[in-house]
Design a protein around this motif. Structure first.
Motif, PDB file in Angstrom:
ATOM      1  N   CYS A   1       0.720  -1.125  -0.144  1.00  0.00           N
ATOM      2  CA  CYS A   1      -0.041  -0.009  -0.022  1.00  0.00           C
ATOM      3  C   CYS A   1       0.866   1.318  -0.091  1.00  0.00           C
ATOM      4  CB  CYS A   1      -0.965   0.090   1.151  1.00  0.00           C
ATOM      5  SG  CYS A   1      -2.113   1.677   1.103  1.00  0.00           S
ATOM      6  N   GLY A   2       1.327   1.593  -1.013  1.00  0.00           N
ATOM      7  CA  GLY A   2       2.077   2.792  -1.371  1.00  0.00           C
ATOM      8  C   GLY A   2       1.595   3.912  -2.140  1.00  0.00           C
ATOM      9  N   VAL A   3       1.003   4.887  -1.041  1.00  0.00           N
ATOM     10  CA  VAL A   3       0.326   5.957  -1.849  1.00  0.00           C
ATOM     11  C   VAL A   3       1.533   6.870  -2.338  1.00  0.00           C
ATOM     12  CG1 VAL A   3      -0.960   8.009  -1.438  1.00  0.00           C
ATOM     13  CG2 VAL A   3      -1.228   5.813  -0.015  1.00  0.00           C
ATOM     14  N   GLY A   4       1.200   7.158  -3.885  1.00  0.00           N
ATOM     15  CA  GLY A   4       2.007   7.991  -4.496  1.00  0.00           C
ATOM     16  C   GLY A   4       2.896   7.287  -5.345  1.00  0.00           C
ATOM     17  N   GLY A   5       3.304   6.050  -4.916  1.00  0.00           N
ATOM     18  CA  GLY A   5       4.349   5.183  -5.463  1.00  0.00           C
ATOM     19  C   GLY A   5       4.527   4.952  -6.912  1.00  0.00           C
ATOM     20  N   THR A   6       3.411   4.772  -7.346  1.00  0.00           N
ATOM     21  CA  THR A   6       3.413   4.564  -8.746  1.00  0.00           C
ATOM     22  C   THR A   6       3.984   5.582  -9.815  1.00  0.00           C
ATOM     23  OG1 THR A   6       0.992   5.342  -9.108  1.00  0.00           O
ATOM     24  CG2 THR A   6       1.420   3.008  -8.825  1.00  0.00           C
ATOM     25  N   THR A   7       3.905   6.866  -9.060  1.00  0.00           N
ATOM     26  CA  THR A   7       4.925   8.012  -9.800  1.00  0.00           C
ATOM     27  C   THR A   7       6.124   7.466 -10.173  1.00  0.00           C
ATOM     28  OG1 THR A   7       3.389   9.507  -8.981  1.00  0.00           O
ATOM     29  CG2 THR A   7       5.501  10.196  -9.665  1.00  0.00           C
ATOM     30  N   PHE A   8       6.909   6.913  -9.119  1.00  0.00           N
ATOM     31  CA  PHE A   8       8.286   6.491  -9.101  1.00  0.00           C
ATOM     32  C   PHE A   8       8.422   5.144  -9.749  1.00  0.00           C
ATOM     33  CE2 PHE A   8       8.142   8.865  -4.865  1.00  0.00           C
ATOM     34  CZ  PHE A   8       8.889   9.964  -5.423  1.00  0.00           C
ATOM     35  N   SER A   9       7.438   4.199  -9.732  1.00  0.00           N
ATOM     36  CA  SER A   9       7.594   3.043 -10.513  1.00  0.00           C
ATOM     37  C   SER A   9       7.448   3.391 -11.950  1.00  0.00           C
ATOM     38  CB  SER A   9       6.484   2.036  -9.919  1.00  0.00           C
ATOM     39  OG  SER A   9       5.178   2.428 -10.490  1.00  0.00           O
ATOM     40  N   THR A  10       6.457   4.376 -12.361  1.00  0.00           N
ATOM     41  CA  THR A  10       6.501   4.902 -13.751  1.00  0.00           C
ATOM     42  C   THR A  10       7.948   5.375 -14.237  1.00  0.00           C
ATOM     43  OG1 THR A  10       4.173   4.933 -13.461  1.00  0.00           O
ATOM     44  CG2 THR A  10       5.293   6.132 -15.445  1.00  0.00           C
ATOM     45  N   LEU A  11       8.519   6.345 -13.566  1.00  0.00           N
ATOM     46  CA  LEU A  11       9.831   6.773 -13.644  1.00  0.00           C
ATOM     47  C   LEU A  11      10.835   5.698 -13.650  1.00  0.00           C
ATOM     48  CD1 LEU A  11      11.708   9.454 -13.536  1.00  0.00           C
ATOM     49  CD2 LEU A  11      12.247   8.962 -11.445  1.00  0.00           C
ATOM     50  N   TRP A  12      10.817   4.682 -13.155  1.00  0.00           N
ATOM     51  CA  TRP A  12      11.813   3.557 -13.188  1.00  0.00           C
ATOM     52  C   TRP A  12      11.618   2.941 -14.633  1.00  0.00           C
ATOM     53  CZ3 TRP A  12      14.446   0.523  -8.771  1.00  0.00           C
ATOM     54  CH2 TRP A  12      14.716   1.410  -7.768  1.00  0.00           C
ATOM     55  N   LEU A  13      10.273   2.487 -14.863  1.00  0.00           N
ATOM     56  CA  LEU A  13      10.001   1.804 -16.084  1.00  0.00           C
ATOM     57  C   LEU A  13      10.217   2.867 -17.315  1.00  0.00           C
ATOM     58  CD1 LEU A  13       6.622   0.372 -14.910  1.00  0.00           C
ATOM     59  CD2 LEU A  13       8.881  -0.731 -15.069  1.00  0.00           C
ATOM     60  N   ARG A  14      10.164   4.044 -17.134  1.00  0.00           N
ATOM     61  CA  ARG A  14      10.533   4.821 -18.248  1.00  0.00           C
ATOM     62  C   ARG A  14      12.078   4.689 -18.556  1.00  0.00           C
ATOM     63  NH1 ARG A  14       6.978  10.449 -18.248  1.00  0.00           N
ATOM     64  NH2 ARG A  14       5.075   9.487 -18.799  1.00  0.00           N
ATOM     65  N   LEU A  15      12.712   4.852 -17.365  1.00  0.00           N
ATOM     66  CA  LEU A  15      14.375   4.743 -17.636  1.00  0.00           C
ATOM     67  C   LEU A  15      14.707   3.384 -17.923  1.00  0.00           C
ATOM     68  CD1 LEU A  15      15.146   6.833 -14.330  1.00  0.00           C
ATOM     69  CD2 LEU A  15      15.405   7.514 -16.859  1.00  0.00           C
ATOM     70  N   LEU A  16      14.134   2.358 -17.465  1.00  0.00           N
ATOM     71  CA  LEU A  16      14.523   1.031 -17.872  1.00  0.00           C
ATOM     72  C   LEU A  16      14.251   0.701 -19.531  1.00  0.00           C
ATOM     73  CD1 LEU A  16      13.166  -1.234 -14.949  1.00  0.00           C
ATOM     74  CD2 LEU A  16      15.433  -1.378 -15.956  1.00  0.00           C
ATOM     75  N   THR A  17      13.091   1.439 -20.140  1.00  0.00           N
ATOM     76  CA  THR A  17      12.641   0.907 -21.332  1.00  0.00           C
ATOM     77  C   THR A  17      13.091   1.985 -22.353  1.00  0.00           C
ATOM     78  OG1 THR A  17      10.612   1.800 -21.012  1.00  0.00           O
ATOM     79  CG2 THR A  17      10.845  -0.312 -20.469  1.00  0.00           C
ATOM     80  N   GLY A  18      13.247   3.319 -21.887  1.00  0.00           N
ATOM     81  CA  GLY A  18      13.377   4.223 -22.877  1.00  0.00           C
ATOM     82  C   GLY A  18      12.109   4.682 -23.390  1.00  0.00           C
ATOM     83  N   LEU A  19      11.180   4.375 -22.907  1.00  0.00           N
ATOM     84  CA  LEU A  19       9.561   4.696 -23.763  1.00  0.00           C
ATOM     85  C   LEU A  19       8.916   5.637 -22.651  1.00  0.00           C
ATOM     86  CD1 LEU A  19       8.570   0.987 -24.599  1.00  0.00           C
ATOM     87  CD2 LEU A  19       9.666   2.968 -26.122  1.00  0.00           C
ATOM     88  N   THR A  20       8.065   6.401 -23.402  1.00  0.00           N
ATOM     89  CA  THR A  20       7.409   7.446 -22.643  1.00  0.00           C
ATOM     90  C   THR A  20       6.138   6.566 -21.942  1.00  0.00           C
ATOM     91  OG1 THR A  20       8.054   9.240 -23.821  1.00  0.00           O
ATOM     92  CG2 THR A  20       6.038   9.536 -22.395  1.00  0.00           C
ATOM     93  N   ILE A  21       6.155   5.916 -21.084  1.00  0.00           N
ATOM     94  CA  ILE A  21       5.041   5.007 -20.579  1.00  0.00           C
ATOM     95  C   ILE A  21       3.994   5.785 -19.679  1.00  0.00           C
ATOM     96  CG2 ILE A  21       4.643   3.013 -18.763  1.00  0.00           C
ATOM     97  CD1 ILE A  21       7.291   1.783 -19.472  1.00  0.00           C
TER      98      ILE A  21
END
Length: 398
Positions: A183-203
């Protein structure tokens, strides 16, 4: 049934433990009949105006209380920690529902855990609280043992990660069904940041909201964070991300640390956290593979709701980064025919994931529980929750 309360102190970090005494045979005769529900709690309060980008909370200056209150509801059946200010009520919230018309995943998670117990499973509950208040309250009688680690003091985060690692490894050794939720309120902001950096895509931003204004704010924050990171590092580097609180939350740090030190011969827990877990898991797996040390177990599972993949969201580029031996599993149960609109909205992707609900749905289906039974359990929980919430409001009005 007797219960006891103890305050344990290990390596300088106190924890609260509640034990409901049951017969030894029911607890130890078959470790496969023990389900340990572990939940990681955090709030990304480093993000300004967090209530303006997430629906997963009670409102301004209250977002950090949601993880604590959700764990309290799952384990005790009621919110023990009061809101410091009361948000303006609506017709929906007076019924105990979310502002978007859905019902809190905490209500549904609790109902599934209780149902597992009715089928003969021993239920244990563990919460790991990173910079948020430690949950309180006596757990329900059907919970065999309940332990809360960590707390509001962010300095305890290292110690809490040690508790998490020790607990999960012991659960694996004991052969328990070990579920790790968040239960991580606001945490998807950071997970999306990590995934963008991992893939190079604007997820597209993952998370709990469909509100266009909130999504626009979230996109702007992500753009600024990515630009800020690129000034420091050109490629994906978890050490850089974890050294700056602007680039991660405590749940990502905990999962990355856990996986980086997991013994190769131990079975992994069931990760029930959607995109919140995918990003740090991929980062840790890539790190271990590159270092050629501490090789990870051959198989792992990430269990979540199929609504994570809704609205045409293409998560294939992300999942391709997982090793082929890992499985991304989603529930099959469909809520469209439910008699409760607060369940039907899940099919619209309005409520995506939270409190391990998707992971428990996958587990229920794996245990052979039919869709009809699952829906019945969830509908009974909705009906009871709405009745209790409405009765409480009527009592307060009187």
């Amino acid at each position: 049934m007797k219960s006891s309360l103890g305050v344990k102190n290990s390596n300088g970090s106190a924890s609260i433990e509640y034990v409901n005494e049951q017969s030894t045979s029911s607890v130890t005769s078959d470790n496969r009949k023990v389900i340990v529900f572990n939940i990681l709690n955090a709030a990304a309060t480093q993000l300004e105006e967090l209530h303006g980008i997430s629906d997963a909370g009670a409102g301004k200056n209250l977002m950090h209380l949601t993880p604590t209150r959700d764990s309290e509801f799952i384990s005790t059946g009621a919110h023990q920690t009061p809101l410091t200010t009361l948000p303006n009520p609506t017709q929906l919230t007076l019924q105990g529902l979310l502002a978007n018309g859905g019902i809190s995943p905490a209500v549904l998670t609790r109902s599934l855990l209780a149902y597992f117990n009715s089928l003969g499973y021993v239920i244990k509950f563990r919460s790991y609280n990173f910079g948020v208040l430690k949950p309180t309250g006596k757990p329900s009688d059907w919970i065999n043992c309940c332990v809360h680690y960590g707390g509001e003091n962010a300095a305890d985060s290292d110690q809490t990660r040690m508790h998490l690692q020790r607990e999960l490894q012991q659960q694996a050794i004991s052969g328990h069904i070990s579920v790790v939720a968040e239960c991580g309120v606001g945490g998807t902001t950071f997970s999306t940041l990590w995934l963008r950096l991992l893939t190079g895509l604007t997820i597209s931003p993952a998370g709990s909201t469909k509100d266009s204004n909130k999504l626009a704010k979230k996109s702007a924050i992500l753009r600024d964070l990515e630009l800020e990171y690129r000034l420091l590092q050109s490629d994906f580097n978890p050490e850089t991300l974890l050294s700056n609180p602007r680039f991660h939350d405590e749940i990502q740090a905990a999962i990355y640390t856990l996986m980086s030190h997991w013994p190769a011969n131990l079975r992994l827990p069931r990760f029930a956290g959607g995109m919140m877990f995918v990003a740090p898991l991929i980062a840790a797996l890539q790190r271990n593979d590159a270092a050629m040390t501490n090789k990870m177990p051959m198989q792992g599972n990430i269990d979540t709701t199929r609504w994570v993949c809704g609205d045409g969201v293409d998560i294939a580029p992300v999942l391709r980064l997982l090793p082929s031996s890992w499985t991304f599993r989603v529930n099959r149960t469909h809520f469209a025919k439910s008699r409760f609109s607060c369940l039907q909205v899940f099919e619209q992707g309005i409520v995506v994931e939270g409190c391990g609900f998707g992971g428990l749905l996958v587990l229920a289906e794996e245990l052979g529980i039919t869709q009809e039974n699952i829906i019945s359990v969830l509908e009974n929980a909705c009906e009871q929750h709405i009745k209790q919430s409405t009765a409480a409001q009527d009592s307060n009005a009187a």
